[in-house]
Write an enzyme that holds these catalytic residues in place. Structure first.
Site, PDB file in Angstrom:
ATOM      1  CG  ASP A  97      -0.088   0.099   2.452  1.00 37.62           C
ATOM      2  OD1 ASP A  97       0.594  -0.774   2.580  1.00 37.62           O
ATOM      3  OD2 ASP A  97      -0.882   0.664   3.501  1.00 37.62           O
ATOM      4  CG  ASP A 143       7.481   4.159   2.094  1.00 39.93           C
ATOM      5  OD1 ASP A 143       7.602   3.114   2.569  1.00 39.93           O
ATOM      6  OD2 ASP A 143       6.919   4.992   2.711  1.00 39.93           O
ATOM      7  CD  GLU A 193       4.106   1.073   7.277  1.00 36.99           C
ATOM      8  OE1 GLU A 193       5.218   1.437   7.864  1.00 36.99           O
ATOM      9  OE2 GLU A 193       3.885   1.919   6.277  1.00 36.99           O
TER      10      GLU A 193
END
Length: 385
Positions: free
Chosen positions: A75, A106, A140
């Site tokens: 995500d 990320d 997350e």
């Protein structure tokens, strides 16, 4: 233009607009790649009242000990205004030796790099003498309730026992190989409400002004030294994010004042001990005031994996591939490693964090391949005993 498996997989993942908690096909990409070489895969959806359902992936190959896990998330945070991006944030364009797109650093690049390293290992050696696994969540960047924490519980209930774990968070500051995270500070939010008595400014004796009181409390907490830091951690810090009275009438003494703060704390503290200290400082600053203090629930605890043989194995792999000796750090925000440390020693090592959560987030192509090489060396040495 030819590209490595790690870079190709990174681009495929970026093209899935998996803004938390949406999956948008990202877990399908990882699962398909792992199943192709014999990984056993499980898709597990968790839900909780008032929170979105989250799709998670557990995949493993081999059995028994030693068990090396890789943990990560597919995500991403929202891209913001696409017009402010050089390229479409979900197009995964390559320019100037970099892959552009939300999640490049990320942390889709790291998920892809570890997957490519694992695929290469299995193609060369077959299943390891032990277990190699993936814990991948879509939760997350959100509330972190229906992701890693529940996936770990689910895996333990199935009999999985993890010996070590690497989390692919973007740990490096500017150069691949400059930093490994061996722990993280915890996080605690707080809300303060000072209740006074509203009245006319010309008759202060008939009112109780909460403004000076909230000012005393803010000054006391901001100036209070929580600790001096520890061997592996910086000192804990408390920062106010807002002070609000909301009074639009200049001739009215307000009836209440509010403030909110966040504490990033080291391993000196637990949530409970920190709450006690904060309440004590407030009582001393405003002993006779009507003050309410609220601490919203938090699962962001402080943790540390003390350096040992596994740390040295990862350091050696980083040094061999990048030529850099990484600093062992506990700086930065929170990560899902805070859940994993309850199951096994955990380290974080991924790409650089220069552009994470920003417009034009990107990752160097050479860094994705370099990270894959680091992971590949870790896997080789880990299962070579």
């Amino acid at each position: 233009m030819s590209q490595s498996p790690a870079v190709a997989l990174t681009r495929e993942l970026i093209r899935c607009p998996s803004v938390t908690p949406a999956d948008a096909g990202a877990l399908d990409v990882v699962e398909k790649a792992l199943k192709a070489v014999g990984f056993e895969t499980h898709r597990v959806v968790f839900s909780d009242a008032g929170t979105p359902d989250v799709d998670n992936l557990f995949a493993k190959i081999g059995s028994g000990a030693p068990h090396l896990a890789f943990a990560g998330h597919t995500d991403v945070v929202p891209p913001g205004d696409p017009a402010r991006w050089r390229f479409d944030p979900f197009a995964a364009e390559i320019a100037d030796g970099r892959v552009y797109g939300r999640g490049a650093s990320d942390m889709k690049g790291a998920v892809a790099a570890f997957a490519a390293a694992a695929l290469g290992y299995v193609e060369r050696h077959g299943a390891p003498k032990g277990t190699l696994s993936f814990l991948i969540t879509g939760d997350e960047e959100g509330v972190s309730i229906n992701g890693t924490v529940k996936l770990l519980e689910w895996a333990r209930a199935r009999g999985e026992r993890f010996d070590h774990c690497i989390v692919g968070e973007p740990t490096n500051v500017s150069t691949l190989g400059d930093m490994i995270k061996i722990g993280r500070r915890g996080s605690l939010n707080g809300r303060i409400r000072v209740i006074g008595k509203q009245g006319h400014v010309a008759y202060p004796h008939r009112a109780e002004n909460p403004a000076p009181i909230i000012a005393h409390i803010v000054a006391a907490l901001s100036g209070h030294e929580l600790d001096k830091g520890t061997t592996h951690f910086e000192r804990s810090n408390l920062e106010f994010s807002t002070i609000d009275i909301g009074n639009k009438a200049v001739n009215v003494i307000p009836g209440e004042a509010r403030a909110e703060f966040n504490v990033r704390f080291n391993d000196v503290w637990t949530h409970d001990s920190l709450k006690d200290r904060i309440r004590q400082v407030i009582r001393q600053a405003a002993p006779n005031a009507n003050v309410e203090v609220e601490f919203p629930p938090s699962n962001a605890v402080s943790f540390i994996t003390k350096p040992g043989a596994f740390t040295e194995l990862v350091i050696e792999a980083v040094r061999r591939v990048t030529g850099h000796t990484p600093e062992l750090s506990t700086t930065g925000g929170t990560s899902d490693a805070r859940f994993i440390v309850n199951y096994c020693p955990v380290l974080e090592f991924g790409l650089t964090n220069e552009t994470i959560h920003a417009f034009d987030e990107n990752a160097r192509v050479a860094d994705i391949d370099g990270l894959c090489a680091v992971y590949a060396r870790v896997i080789e040495r880990y299962f070579a005993g």
